[in-house]
Design a protein around this motif. Structure first.
Motif, short mmCIF file in Angstrom:
data_model
loop_
_atom_site.label_atom_id
_atom_site.label_comp_id
_atom_site.label_asym_id
_atom_site.label_seq_id
_atom_site.Cartn_x
_atom_site.Cartn_y
_atom_site.Cartn_z
N ARG A 91 93.62 17.00 -23.55
CA ARG A 91 92.46 17.23 -24.41
C ARG A 91 92.49 16.20 -25.55
N ALA A 94 88.79 13.29 -30.94
CA ALA A 94 87.66 12.38 -31.08
C ALA A 94 88.10 10.96 -31.43
N ARG A 155 77.85 17.63 -26.85
CA ARG A 155 78.86 16.59 -26.65
C ARG A 155 78.23 15.27 -27.09
N THR A 159 84.44 8.93 -26.98
CA THR A 159 85.77 8.51 -27.42
C THR A 159 86.33 7.51 -26.42
N TRP A 171 85.85 9.30 -22.83
CA TRP A 171 85.54 10.73 -22.71
C TRP A 171 84.30 11.03 -23.55
N SER A 173 82.82 14.25 -25.80
CA SER A 173 83.29 15.50 -26.37
C SER A 173 82.36 15.97 -27.49
N ASP A 175 82.38 18.91 -31.06
CA ASP A 175 83.30 19.48 -32.03
C ASP A 175 84.06 20.68 -31.46
N GLU A 178 85.00 21.39 -24.67
CA GLU A 178 86.03 20.65 -23.94
C GLU A 178 85.52 19.25 -23.60
N PRO A 179 86.37 18.23 -23.73
CA PRO A 179 85.94 16.87 -23.36
C PRO A 179 85.78 16.73 -21.85
N GLU A 181 85.49 13.58 -18.79
CA GLU A 181 85.81 12.17 -18.59
C GLU A 181 84.56 11.38 -18.19
#
Length: 225
Positions: A91, A94, A155, A159, A171, A173, A175, A178-179, A181
């Motif tokens: 996980r 950011a 999202r 990142t 990724w 994401s 706040d 879940e991120p 890919e």
């Protein structure tokens, strides 16, 4: 001339009264997003320090923006070799973020960075698929563990992890979400070297002592990213 000045003054005054700026045909309208701005974050594996020379963005309108982010990335250098730089976290956070204010959703991101651990300079192109852009404007119910609140979240953070060997991982994401890919990308060595060849091969920063100690002891885990 007086008539032209009077007309301009009147337009300026009316714009100030209504709160509506005079339209500039050379300036694109602001993007239509469900939030104020999306963000780009930068991170690197433990000890594998990087200096990001530039982040450039091509948005979905076909407008290019140059040097919108850069500098050091988010990284941890635990003392006494207690960290593990191999692979990416399940996980990822950011990273070191920068708001992309006024920029529409990304179609392509180009990063040029100095891998200080090697050292080497790389350039990578990260294509953002339409499905990812749709994900960026899709709201989801979310529970925020840090404050115990239930919210509607997006999202909206892209990142980018940067590693030795020219490897980049991206990724998406939010706040409290879940991120997911975006993809793994392999960059190429930038032939001009650091800072477009303007520093005679000198890199931006020396490695931190903890990073140098780890690399001297364990080397660089190429192939783990």
């Amino acid at each position: 001339m007086k008539a032209l000045l009077l007309a301009f003054s009147l337009l300026t005054f009316l714009a100030g009264c209504t709160g509506q700026p005079i339209h500039d045909p050379l300036r694109p309208p602001p993007p239509d997003l469900p939030y104020r701005t999306w963000e780009i974050g930068l991170l690197a594996p433990n000890y594998m320090e990087v200096w990001v020379e530039s982040v450039d963005v091509l948005d979905q309108r076909g407008i290019g923006y140059y040097r919108v982010h850069g500098g050091v990335s988010s990284i941890q250098n635990p003392p006494d070799n207690r960290g593990d730089p191999r692979g990416w976290p399940a996980r990822p956070g950011a990273g070191k973020t920068m708001p992309m204010t006024g920029i529409d959703l990304p179609e392509m991101v180009v990063v040029r960075w100095q891998s200080l651990a090697e050292p080497q300079t790389y350039r990578v192109r990260i294509d953002i698929p339409e499905a990812i852009r749709q994900e960026m404007v899709t709201p989801y119910p979310a529970f925020c563990r840090f404050d115990g609140q239930h919210i509607q979240d997006y999202r909206a953070v892209v990142t980018i992890g940067l590693a030795p060997g020219g490897i980049a991982k991206a990724w998406l994401s939010g706040d409290c979400l879940e991120p997911i890919e975006i993809g793994r990308f392999v960059g190429s060595v930038h032939p001009d070297g650091p800072d477009e060849g303007r520093t005679n091969g000198r890199y931006a920063l020396p490695l931190a002592p903890a990073a140098q100690q780890y690399i001297d002891s364990h080397g660089i885990p190429f192939g783990s990213w």
